[in-house]
Enzyme design. Structure first.
Site, short mmCIF file in Angstrom:
data_model
loop_
_atom_site.label_atom_id
_atom_site.label_comp_id
_atom_site.label_asym_id
_atom_site.label_seq_id
_atom_site.Cartn_x
_atom_site.Cartn_y
_atom_site.Cartn_z
N ASP A 8 42.83 84.33 47.78
CA ASP A 8 42.57 84.03 48.12
C ASP A 8 42.11 84.43 49.60
OD1 ASP A 8 42.73 81.15 50.15
OD2 ASP A 8 44.25 81.50 50.82
N ASP A 10 41.75 82.93 53.42
CA ASP A 10 42.55 82.20 54.78
C ASP A 10 43.94 82.02 55.26
OD1 ASP A 10 39.72 82.20 55.81
OD2 ASP A 10 39.74 80.38 54.98
#
Length: 227
Positions: A8, A10
């Site tokens: 991922d 963010d």
């Protein structure tokens, strides 16, 4: 040692929170909110509900385009101009902040010849700009963004093009790494991949979603991938 690491972006590698806080605070002040702390709290509540709906399959743009309108409305202000969302996204496009240790982690994994895959629910133009501006783009072999894929994590269909592109990728040679229990970790669970929950704030997991590993430092992820 793992062959693949799906990251991922963010608040796993990119410091989304710092850029978000700067951008939202600027807009709240610009449009007349005097209690900025309260305004940030309201925005976070509205935004969280929007992204939870998106992760459950709701159409993204209508929800995001109204989040500032709803925030201002709850603050007693009427601001319906869609340009506010555009202004916010332009600010995010130039949020190049990274979390401490992100470059070192990716560089070490790259040197070890781990295939590095980015998998994000973010907006395509924003994520591409931030990856390039932060310099993280040079480490990734592949990039999958929900806007292109057509489905957002934790939907198992988000992972289909990743499996298609990497036929040998499976639960024995891959880790999914992210900060989001309901997106990253649940998504990994639904496609039977082991997961690493990056939890530097030591949040309590009050969900039924159980990560394979939980870490509070990026350096620990390197150990898990290269073990």
């Amino acid at each position: 040692m793992k062959k693949y690491a799906i990251f991922d972006l963010d608040n796993t590698l990119l410091d989304f929170t710092r850029g978000e806080t700067e951008g939202v605070t600027h807009l709240l002040h610009k449009y007349g909110v005097t209690d900025l702390q309260r305004g940030l709290q309201v925005y976070h509540q509205v935004n969280q509900r929007a992204w939870q709906a998106i992760e459950q399959g709701a159409e993204r743009d209508p929800l995001l385009n109204r989040r500032f309108e709803q925030t201002f409305q709850r603050m007693g202000l009427t601001v319906t101009d869609p340009i506010v969302e555009q202004q916010y996204r332009r600010h995010l496009d130039h949020n190049y902040y990274t979390l401490a240790g992100a470059h070192a982690l990716l560089a070490h994994l790259k040197k070890a010849q781990v295939t590095l895959i980015a998998g994000t629910n973010g907006i395509k133009a924003t994520q591409l700009s931030r990856l390039a501006g932060s310099g993280l783009d040079v480490y990734f072999d592949q990039l999958y963004i929900s806007e292109d894929v057509g489905f957002a994590k934790p939907d198992a269909r988000f992972f289909q093009p990743i499996f298609k592109q990497n036929p040998s990728l499976d639960s024995t040679n891959t880790l999914m790494i992210g900060d989001g229990l309901r997106s990253d970790i649940l998504g990994a669970q639904q496609v039977e991949l082991p997961s690493v929950w990056f939890n530097p704030a030591h949040l309590t997991n009050e969900t039924a979603v159980k990560p394979t590993y939980e870490v509070d430092h990026l350096a620990t992820i390197e150990t898990l991938v290269l073990a």
